[in-house]
Design a protein around this motif. Sequence first.
Motif, short mmCIF file in Angstrom:
data_model
loop_
_atom_site.label_atom_id
_atom_site.label_comp_id
_atom_site.label_asym_id
_atom_site.label_seq_id
_atom_site.Cartn_x
_atom_site.Cartn_y
_atom_site.Cartn_z
N ALA A 81 -33.58 -39.43 -16.56
CA ALA A 81 -33.55 -39.06 -18.13
C ALA A 81 -34.81 -38.69 -18.35
O ALA A 81 -34.91 -38.46 -19.75
CB ALA A 81 -33.27 -40.66 -18.80
N ALA A 82 -35.83 -38.39 -17.61
CA ALA A 82 -36.94 -37.40 -17.93
C ALA A 82 -36.63 -35.92 -18.18
O ALA A 82 -37.62 -35.15 -18.63
CB ALA A 82 -38.22 -37.58 -16.90
N ARG A 83 -35.31 -35.80 -18.11
CA ARG A 83 -34.99 -34.43 -18.25
C ARG A 83 -34.83 -34.08 -19.66
O ARG A 83 -35.30 -33.09 -20.17
CB ARG A 83 -33.37 -34.04 -17.69
CG ARG A 83 -32.90 -32.94 -17.87
CD ARG A 83 -31.28 -32.67 -17.39
NE ARG A 83 -31.28 -33.13 -15.82
CZ ARG A 83 -30.47 -32.60 -15.27
NH1 ARG A 83 -29.25 -32.06 -15.70
NH2 ARG A 83 -30.03 -33.14 -13.94
N ASN A 84 -34.29 -34.80 -20.57
CA ASN A 84 -33.92 -34.97 -21.96
C ASN A 84 -34.20 -33.67 -22.70
O ASN A 84 -33.44 -32.72 -22.31
CB ASN A 84 -34.86 -35.86 -22.60
CG ASN A 84 -36.38 -35.95 -22.08
OD1 ASN A 84 -36.93 -35.09 -22.85
ND2 ASN A 84 -36.81 -37.01 -21.65
N PHE A 125 -38.83 -37.81 -24.14
CA PHE A 125 -38.43 -38.77 -24.98
C PHE A 125 -38.99 -40.15 -24.85
O PHE A 125 -38.95 -40.71 -23.61
CB PHE A 125 -36.84 -38.66 -24.72
CG PHE A 125 -35.89 -39.71 -25.75
CD1 PHE A 125 -35.18 -39.27 -26.89
CD2 PHE A 125 -35.93 -41.01 -25.46
CE1 PHE A 125 -34.51 -40.02 -27.57
CE2 PHE A 125 -34.98 -41.86 -26.35
CZ PHE A 125 -34.33 -41.11 -27.34
N GLY A 126 -39.52 -40.58 -25.95
CA GLY A 126 -40.11 -42.05 -25.49
C GLY A 126 -41.22 -41.78 -24.49
O GLY A 126 -42.23 -40.64 -24.88
N ILE A 127 -41.41 -42.33 -23.57
CA ILE A 127 -42.57 -42.14 -22.53
C ILE A 127 -42.03 -41.29 -21.22
O ILE A 127 -42.61 -40.72 -20.31
CB ILE A 127 -43.12 -43.42 -21.91
CG1 ILE A 127 -41.96 -44.25 -21.32
CG2 ILE A 127 -43.90 -44.16 -22.89
CD1 ILE A 127 -42.73 -45.65 -20.50
N ALA A 128 -40.55 -40.87 -21.18
CA ALA A 128 -39.79 -40.12 -20.21
C ALA A 128 -40.19 -38.73 -20.23
O ALA A 128 -39.52 -38.39 -21.31
CB ALA A 128 -38.49 -40.68 -19.97
N PRO A 138 -43.99 -41.22 -13.10
CA PRO A 138 -42.93 -41.30 -14.22
C PRO A 138 -43.83 -42.03 -15.32
O PRO A 138 -45.21 -42.53 -15.04
CB PRO A 138 -42.14 -42.45 -13.74
CG PRO A 138 -42.14 -42.77 -12.18
CD PRO A 138 -43.45 -42.39 -11.92
N GLY A 139 -43.56 -41.95 -16.52
CA GLY A 139 -44.09 -42.43 -17.64
C GLY A 139 -44.43 -43.88 -17.58
O GLY A 139 -43.49 -44.53 -16.91
#
Lengths: 221, 232
Positions: B173-176, B27-30, B224-225
């Motif tokens: 929030a990289a789970r998304n 999601f986005g960069i994450a 991370p992103g």
Amino acid sequence: MSERLSRDQIAARVALELEDGWLVNLGIGMPTLTVNYIPEGRDILFHSENGIIGMGPKPAREEDIDPDLMSAGKGPVTLIPGGAFIHHADSFAVARGGRLDAAVLGAFQVAVNGDLANWKLPTAKSGSVGGAMDIAAGAKRVFAMMTHTAKDGEPKIVETLSYPLTAKTCVTKIFTDMAVVAVTPEGYVLEEVAPGFSAEDVQAATGAPLAVPDDLKTIAA
Amino acid sequence: MQNKKCDTLEAALERLTDDAIILVGGFGIAGVPEILIEGVCDRGLRGLTIVANNSGTHETGIARLLAEGCVGKIICSFPWAVESFVFKEMYEAGKVDLEVVPQGTLAERLRTAGAGLGGFLTPTAVGTELGAGKPVHEIDGKEYVLERPLRGDFALIKAREVDGRGNLTYRMAARNFNPVMAMAADYTIVEAATEVPVGALDPETIVTPGVFVDCYYVAGPYTPGKEGGPYS
């Protein structure tokens, strides 16, 4: 000519509407400012549709910005103590499942029956819907936060939408740079005006009749 | 025990074919599996359908896949972000098709596919352009749109830790979309930062059980992103 409220002043007014203990989703853009004006002592939990429950403000120090901890609008945020991460299907179960006490969403237009338009311009081939339709359809209350009129002066509070629909009959209250307007089964009710504006001024900038109560208040700005 | 580990990126991606439907987490960069996507770019495939929240950002990842002409269609919720300039250019040139899906509907169509269901009824998009042409059912006085499952041939997933059985953890929030997509593909490929021995992960903290994972590639220290960086 009176000054219209700034984005921050509208955000401060919206923040007063959020009650202690609520779970709230803030839409991308102007609604995200609301988080800065929550009155002291109110425990309000913010939901971000990318899987954050308990989203906190932007980190104070640049070095604490974490690319894995961003809002739905892709801005850096924090997690409050007791916050949680969830995956996307659960995040939208929260939204559609009626757990959001309120969603604060930007808007192009609101209709008198509460219909919301905020995802696509009428002339565009396509739009970026994101989570707007799910959140608008699922939240217990939808607060539309917007300028009272479009850049060309056209009213955004109207009888029926001319912009593409996001969700039917969902908006409960509208917060603008001129007024606070409730959406009721009897039609629009002008609850508050910005300092320096009369009910007549607001009506002139609105595309549908406003009922004006005897105890019309002025927004504390 | 089945060996799900691929020692090279090439081995992890060797099953991919032209015209495949590929679910891409993030999601986005994450949570974007940037290394796997770069590997897909290097395969030079054609006609791919990419399912993701965004239509690619900046010039790497999905944006690079688009720029190199690998993608025939994007299914996403948010195509018109400022950073998605590569997609905009390709779309306006008529080189890529687009299906816009409300974000919650996208997540649930994936989950539904993973759960073996034939569809679901959602209040989202009733009466809108995105609900147009879909059957509407009334349940207890409320209207719902019938949505169909969305299954991928492949899913590309970014995880934090993986064990030999393919059990996964994520970071913040990289789970998304990652856990939802992992369950929604015929063949799920994971890019993980760290490999740990079987039994080392606390079973209470495993988010995606290895039953949803077909193979994994260990990509090295978790990064991370980062906007503008190799992970953006």
